[in-house]
Write a protein that holds these residues in place. Structure first.
Motif, mmCIF file in Angstrom:
data_model
loop_
_atom_site.group_PDB
_atom_site.id
_atom_site.type_symbol
_atom_site.label_atom_id
_atom_site.label_comp_id
_atom_site.label_asym_id
_atom_site.label_seq_id
_atom_site.Cartn_x
_atom_site.Cartn_y
_atom_site.Cartn_z
ATOM 1 N N ASP A 57 7.957 31.611 -0.991
ATOM 2 C CA ASP A 57 9.189 31.173 -1.658
ATOM 3 C C ASP A 57 9.664 29.881 -0.994
ATOM 4 N N LEU A 58 9.215 28.758 -1.528
ATOM 5 C CA LEU A 58 9.544 27.473 -0.921
ATOM 6 C C LEU A 58 11.027 27.142 -1.023
ATOM 7 N N GLN A 59 11.682 27.650 -2.062
ATOM 8 C CA GLN A 59 13.118 27.403 -2.187
ATOM 9 C C GLN A 59 13.880 28.096 -1.063
ATOM 10 N N LEU A 60 13.541 29.342 -0.795
ATOM 11 C CA LEU A 60 14.187 30.063 0.302
ATOM 12 C C LEU A 60 13.948 29.336 1.623
ATOM 13 N N LEU A 61 12.709 28.947 1.867
ATOM 14 C CA LEU A 61 12.366 28.246 3.104
ATOM 15 C C LEU A 61 13.153 26.942 3.228
ATOM 16 N N THR A 62 13.230 26.201 2.135
ATOM 17 C CA THR A 62 13.922 24.903 2.144
ATOM 18 C C THR A 62 15.405 25.057 2.401
ATOM 19 N N TYR A 63 16.051 25.951 1.667
ATOM 20 C CA TYR A 63 17.504 26.063 1.761
ATOM 21 C C TYR A 63 17.934 26.682 3.092
ATOM 22 N N LYS A 64 17.137 27.620 3.605
ATOM 23 C CA LYS A 64 17.442 28.159 4.930
ATOM 24 C C LYS A 64 17.271 27.077 5.995
ATOM 25 N N ALA A 65 16.227 26.278 5.863
ATOM 26 C CA ALA A 65 16.000 25.201 6.830
ATOM 27 C C ALA A 65 17.124 24.173 6.777
ATOM 28 N N ALA A 66 17.621 23.889 5.576
ATOM 29 C CA ALA A 66 18.742 22.954 5.441
ATOM 30 C C ALA A 66 19.965 23.480 6.188
ATOM 31 N N CYS A 67 20.226 24.774 6.043
ATOM 32 C CA CYS A 67 21.353 25.387 6.765
ATOM 33 C C CYS A 67 21.117 25.343 8.271
ATOM 34 N N ALA A 68 19.887 25.648 8.680
ATOM 35 C CA ALA A 68 19.562 25.637 10.106
ATOM 36 C C ALA A 68 19.738 24.248 10.704
ATOM 37 N N SER A 69 19.427 23.212 9.926
ATOM 38 C CA SER A 69 19.596 21.852 10.444
ATOM 39 C C SER A 69 21.065 21.549 10.709
ATOM 40 N N HIS A 70 21.945 22.079 9.863
ATOM 41 C CA HIS A 70 23.379 21.876 10.076
ATOM 42 C C HIS A 70 23.897 22.705 11.247
ATOM 43 N N MET A 71 23.318 23.865 11.452
ATOM 44 C CA MET A 71 23.789 24.740 12.522
ATOM 45 C C MET A 71 23.218 24.359 13.879
ATOM 46 N N TYR A 72 21.932 23.985 13.915
ATOM 47 C CA TYR A 72 21.249 23.801 15.200
ATOM 48 C C TYR A 72 20.665 22.403 15.414
ATOM 49 N N GLY A 73 20.632 21.586 14.379
ATOM 50 C CA GLY A 73 20.054 20.253 14.508
ATOM 51 C C GLY A 73 18.676 20.164 13.878
ATOM 52 N N GLN A 74 18.269 18.955 13.580
ATOM 53 C CA GLN A 74 17.020 18.759 12.850
ATOM 54 C C GLN A 74 15.781 18.994 13.707
ATOM 55 N N GLU A 75 15.948 19.118 15.038
ATOM 56 C CA GLU A 75 14.802 19.386 15.906
ATOM 57 C C GLU A 75 14.510 20.880 16.027
ATOM 58 N N PHE A 76 15.361 21.712 15.460
ATOM 59 C CA PHE A 76 15.209 23.165 15.566
ATOM 60 C C PHE A 76 13.880 23.597 14.951
ATOM 61 N N HIS A 77 13.218 24.578 15.572
ATOM 62 C CA HIS A 77 11.847 24.930 15.187
ATOM 63 C C HIS A 77 11.727 25.335 13.719
ATOM 64 N N TYR A 78 12.705 26.074 13.193
ATOM 65 C CA TYR A 78 12.637 26.497 11.793
ATOM 66 C C TYR A 78 12.653 25.278 10.871
ATOM 67 N N VAL A 79 13.479 24.301 11.211
ATOM 68 C CA VAL A 79 13.612 23.088 10.396
ATOM 69 C C VAL A 79 12.318 22.280 10.424
ATOM 70 N N VAL A 80 11.776 22.088 11.620
ATOM 71 C CA VAL A 80 10.558 21.287 11.773
ATOM 72 C C VAL A 80 9.394 21.917 11.014
ATOM 73 N N LYS A 81 9.235 23.232 11.139
ATOM 74 C CA LYS A 81 8.126 23.917 10.474
ATOM 75 C C LYS A 81 8.284 23.876 8.956
ATOM 76 N N ALA A 82 9.505 24.067 8.477
ATOM 77 C CA ALA A 82 9.745 24.001 7.034
ATOM 78 C C ALA A 82 9.454 22.599 6.509
ATOM 79 N N TYR A 83 9.860 21.599 7.267
ATOM 80 C CA TYR A 83 9.649 20.203 6.872
ATOM 81 C C TYR A 83 8.158 19.894 6.726
ATOM 82 N N THR A 84 7.368 20.304 7.711
ATOM 83 C CA THR A 84 5.926 20.048 7.648
ATOM 84 C C THR A 84 5.267 20.881 6.550
#
Length: 206
Positions: free
Chosen positions: A147-174
């Motif tokens: 579910d790429l939408q779930l992965l994307t939107y959760k990662a977007a939230c994680a970037s706001h909460m923890y920053g764009q270097e956060f592991h969930y964000v980086v993995k979703a981005y790649t």
């Protein structure tokens, strides 16, 4: 019952309606129907982004929501990031000189997120969700579902909460780069570029 009566007979009383819906969610944060009403009010301009952010946060404390809820959560963060980026243009007149302009930037993250009891709640939430929603095990599971939408939107939230270097964000981005889904990739990139890094603000306000 009160919310139903207001919805039938006084549906333009948005302040009272939102108070009723908030009360319902605080008693039963799993109630998606009530949250959906607040989301609808927000989309119509009748409910603030920071208030909706708090209500979705309560809902996510109690549930593992679908991608639509995470998308709305991310969009609330994005609107709050626009508070932070608010600019005021000022024109100056000299003695016959050409007008000049400059901008002043303000940090306007709502105090409800960083101060008092709510600030403490968000600090706890940021720590708790590291395991509840954003652990490496959860990340692997989210990727496995496809579910790429779930992965994307959760990662977007994680970037706001923890920053764009956060592991969930980086993995979703790649992962999105590999999947070549431009729309979702650009959505996540936009949120990463506008991250409010909430946990950093909370740490400074200890």
């Amino acid at each position: 019952l009160r919310a139903s009566l207001l919805d039938c007979f006084d549906r333009d009383n948005y302040g009272m309606l939102s108070t009723c819906f908030e009360g319902i969610l605080k008693k039963d944060p799993t109630c998606y129907h009530t949250l959906a009403r607040l989301i609808s009010m927000h989309q119509n301009g009748d409910y603030s982004a920071d208030s909706l952010l708090e209500m979705i946060g309560l809902h996510l404390d109690a549930t593992f929501a679908d991608h639509n809820t995470w998308r709305e959560f991310a969009l609330c963060f994005l609107k709050i990031s626009q508070y932070e980026e608010d600019r005021m243009s000022v024109c100056l007149n000299g003695n016959g000189e050409k007008k000049q302009g400059f901008t002043v930037r303000y940090n306007r993250i709502p105090k409800i997120l960083t101060e008092g009891k709510q600030g403490k709640n968000w600090m706890f939430r940021c720590r708790w969700w590291l395991n509840r929603h954003f652990s490496k095990k959860v990340l692997a599971s989210d990727i496995a579902t496809g579910d790429l939408q779930l992965l994307t939107y959760k990662a977007a939230c994680a970037s706001h909460m923890y920053g764009q270097e956060f592991h969930y964000v980086v993995k979703a981005y790649t992962s999105l780069q590999d999947e070549n889904d431009r729309d979702l990739f650009m959505f996540l990139r936009m949120h990463m570029q506008n991250s409010i890094r909430l946990s950093d603000h909370l740490s400074r306000n200890k």
